[in-house]
Design an enzyme around this catalytic site. Sequence first.
Site, PDB file in Angstrom:
ATOM      1  N   LYS A  76       0.819  -1.223   0.000  1.00 29.44           N
ATOM      2  CA  LYS A  76       0.000   0.000   0.000  1.00 29.44           C
ATOM      3  C   LYS A  76       0.848   1.267   0.000  1.00 29.44           C
ATOM      4  O   LYS A  76       0.527   2.256   0.650  1.00 29.44           O
ATOM      5  CB  LYS A  76      -0.988   0.015   1.174  1.00 29.44           C
ATOM      6  CG  LYS A  76      -1.776  -1.277   1.376  1.00 29.44           C
ATOM      7  CD  LYS A  76      -2.307  -1.861   0.063  1.00 29.44           C
ATOM      8  CE  LYS A  76      -3.278  -0.943  -0.645  1.00 29.44           C
ATOM      9  NZ  LYS A  76      -3.654  -1.494  -2.006  1.00 29.44           N
ATOM     10  N   GLY A  78       2.034   2.582  -3.136  1.00 27.49           N
ATOM     11  CA  GLY A  78       2.116   3.039  -4.519  1.00 27.49           C
ATOM     12  C   GLY A  78       2.531   1.967  -5.498  1.00 27.49           C
ATOM     13  O   GLY A  78       2.909   2.272  -6.634  1.00 27.49           O
ATOM     14  N   THR A  80       0.872  -0.374  -7.256  1.00 25.84           N
ATOM     15  CA  THR A  80       0.094  -0.503  -8.490  1.00 25.84           C
ATOM     16  C   THR A  80       0.454   0.597  -9.479  1.00 25.84           C
ATOM     17  O   THR A  80       0.638   0.343 -10.679  1.00 25.84           O
ATOM     18  CB  THR A  80      -1.412  -0.462  -8.181  1.00 25.84           C
ATOM     19  OG1 THR A  80      -1.727  -1.462  -7.199  1.00 25.84           O
ATOM     20  CG2 THR A  80      -2.240  -0.710  -9.435  1.00 25.84           C
ATOM     21  N   TRP A  81       0.548   1.814  -8.998  1.00 27.79           N
ATOM     22  CA  TRP A  81       0.874   2.953  -9.860  1.00 27.79           C
ATOM     23  C   TRP A  81       2.284   2.822 -10.424  1.00 27.79           C
ATOM     24  O   TRP A  81       2.515   3.040 -11.622  1.00 27.79           O
ATOM     25  CB  TRP A  81       0.737   4.249  -9.058  1.00 27.79           C
ATOM     26  CG  TRP A  81       0.869   5.499  -9.864  1.00 27.79           C
ATOM     27  CD1 TRP A  81       0.396   5.720 -11.133  1.00 27.79           C
ATOM     28  CD2 TRP A  81       1.522   6.702  -9.459  1.00 27.79           C
ATOM     29  NE1 TRP A  81       0.708   7.001 -11.540  1.00 27.79           N
ATOM     30  CE2 TRP A  81       1.397   7.629 -10.528  1.00 27.79           C
ATOM     31  CE3 TRP A  81       2.176   7.098  -8.297  1.00 27.79           C
ATOM     32  CZ2 TRP A  81       1.914   8.920 -10.465  1.00 27.79           C
ATOM     33  CZ3 TRP A  81       2.686   8.385  -8.237  1.00 27.79           C
ATOM     34  CH2 TRP A  81       2.555   9.283  -9.310  1.00 27.79           C
ATOM     35  N   HIS A 134       7.451  -7.342  -2.357  1.00 26.49           N
ATOM     36  CA  HIS A 134       7.329  -6.682  -1.056  1.00 26.49           C
ATOM     37  C   HIS A 134       8.406  -7.195  -0.097  1.00 26.49           C
ATOM     38  O   HIS A 134       8.414  -6.830   1.078  1.00 26.49           O
ATOM     39  CB  HIS A 134       5.952  -6.958  -0.441  1.00 26.49           C
ATOM     40  CG  HIS A 134       4.816  -6.277  -1.148  1.00 26.49           C
ATOM     41  ND1 HIS A 134       4.886  -4.983  -1.590  1.00 26.49           N
ATOM     42  CD2 HIS A 134       3.563  -6.725  -1.476  1.00 26.49           C
ATOM     43  CE1 HIS A 134       3.735  -4.646  -2.163  1.00 26.49           C
ATOM     44  NE2 HIS A 134       2.931  -5.679  -2.105  1.00 26.49           N
ATOM     45  N   ARG A 156       6.111   5.446   1.099  1.00 27.69           N
ATOM     46  CA  ARG A 156       4.967   6.334   1.324  1.00 27.69           C
ATOM     47  C   ARG A 156       4.888   6.719   2.801  1.00 27.69           C
ATOM     48  O   ARG A 156       5.322   5.952   3.672  1.00 27.69           O
ATOM     49  CB  ARG A 156       3.676   5.623   0.895  1.00 27.69           C
ATOM     50  CG  ARG A 156       2.459   6.533   0.808  1.00 27.69           C
ATOM     51  CD  ARG A 156       1.239   5.747   0.346  1.00 27.69           C
ATOM     52  NE  ARG A 156       0.092   6.626   0.101  1.00 27.69           N
ATOM     53  CZ  ARG A 156      -1.128   6.192  -0.187  1.00 27.69           C
ATOM     54  NH1 ARG A 156      -1.363   4.896  -0.296  1.00 27.69           N
ATOM     55  NH2 ARG A 156      -2.111   7.053  -0.390  1.00 27.69           N
ATOM     56  N   SER A 164      -4.462   3.178   3.888  1.00 26.93           N
ATOM     57  CA  SER A 164      -4.687   2.422   2.660  1.00 26.93           C
ATOM     58  C   SER A 164      -4.745   0.928   2.954  1.00 26.93           C
ATOM     59  O   SER A 164      -5.586   0.201   2.412  1.00 26.93           O
ATOM     60  CB  SER A 164      -3.569   2.714   1.655  1.00 26.93           C
ATOM     61  OG  SER A 164      -3.795   2.040   0.441  1.00 26.93           O
ATOM     62  N   TYR A 222       6.500   8.257  -2.918  1.00 34.64           N
ATOM     63  CA  TYR A 222       5.205   8.308  -3.589  1.00 34.64           C
ATOM     64  C   TYR A 222       4.701   9.741  -3.702  1.00 34.64           C
ATOM     65  O   TYR A 222       4.209  10.164  -4.760  1.00 34.64           O
ATOM     66  CB  TYR A 222       4.215   7.445  -2.800  1.00 34.64           C
ATOM     67  CG  TYR A 222       2.786   7.523  -3.281  1.00 34.64           C
ATOM     68  CD1 TYR A 222       2.356   6.744  -4.349  1.00 34.64           C
ATOM     69  CD2 TYR A 222       1.862   8.360  -2.657  1.00 34.64           C
ATOM     70  CE1 TYR A 222       1.040   6.808  -4.792  1.00 34.64           C
ATOM     71  CE2 TYR A 222       0.555   8.435  -3.091  1.00 34.64           C
ATOM     72  CZ  TYR A 222       0.143   7.648  -4.156  1.00 34.64           C
ATOM     73  OH  TYR A 222      -1.158   7.726  -4.583  1.00 34.64           O
TER      74      TYR A 222
END
Length: 324
Positions: A76, A78, A80-81, A134, A156, A164, A222
């Site tokens: 959580k 960032g 995916t982006w 991860h 992040r 998130s 992020y």
Amino acid sequence: MTKSETTLSKLLVESELVQECEELLSSLPRDRSVFAEYLYQYQGFWYPPNLLEGVLYSQKHFQARDSDIVLASIPKSGTTWLKSLVFALIHRQEFQTPLVSHPLLDNNPHTLVTFIEGFHLHTQDTSPRIFSTHIPVGSLPESVKDSSCKVVYCCRNPKDAFVSLWHFMKNLIVKEMVGCTMEEMVRFFCRGSSIYGPFWDHVLQYWKESRENPKKVMFVMYEEMREQPQEWVMRIAEFLGYSFTEEEIENGVLEDIIKLCSLENLSKLEVNEKGKLLNGMETKAFFRKGEIGGWRDTLTPLLAEEIDKTTKEKLIGSDFRFFC
């Protein structure tokens, strides 16, 4: 090797791994958690059994190539982006504007960029291969450490990452989360008992590695990427050896990639609104607001203070600072 032989080999590997993991679990420290019935501490970090199997699998079987790209993060933060941006910039010659047939329009980023700790045989033939993980830096497969592959780590702010994660776990309807209060989850998070946690150790170890080995590991925030996407996508492209030319920038290639990969655009695509990954997880679970400072809408002042206190303690002796 035939397809059936490959499948059989894969099943045998997984069966052996499950047995190895079960034997290992009995010797590891464990802690009750809201993320699973128990989390187990392996090489300094906490995992539920299924994720630990993936870590062991990658350590034993993943063979990195010098041309590989590994996108790392704690959940959580960032992921995916970052996957979508790097996939698009690496393959920009294959899928040029107008972007009407780009793979990201029909595939979730997690389908296009798979985890090295996933149960597959890493048989991508294209070069460069792009993977994500991860796994903490110290537990990465030896082939990743020893090869010339590049690692990009995305960090992040812990309060936004926590919120998130909270919403993500709630959406998955994890049985251990039923009846769990946010106060309880903050306590687990701050003591490090969360998936791939402690959060701060994960971040600081990658940050330290990026300073000691800057040609190998790039550390990005992020929040800075959200505020200055063009600058940071160009920096990432340069680090990976895929710099944008002046002509590409003038022709809007960089701008098109950023628009294509924006969370606002990706979240509205049918594949991300109604799709499912191979493991059955709904793709919409990977998209929420992605805002900087969005934690203020969820965390009470006391809970935010508790996370801030832990952050301050964890950063003692370090000149690293989180954004906002």
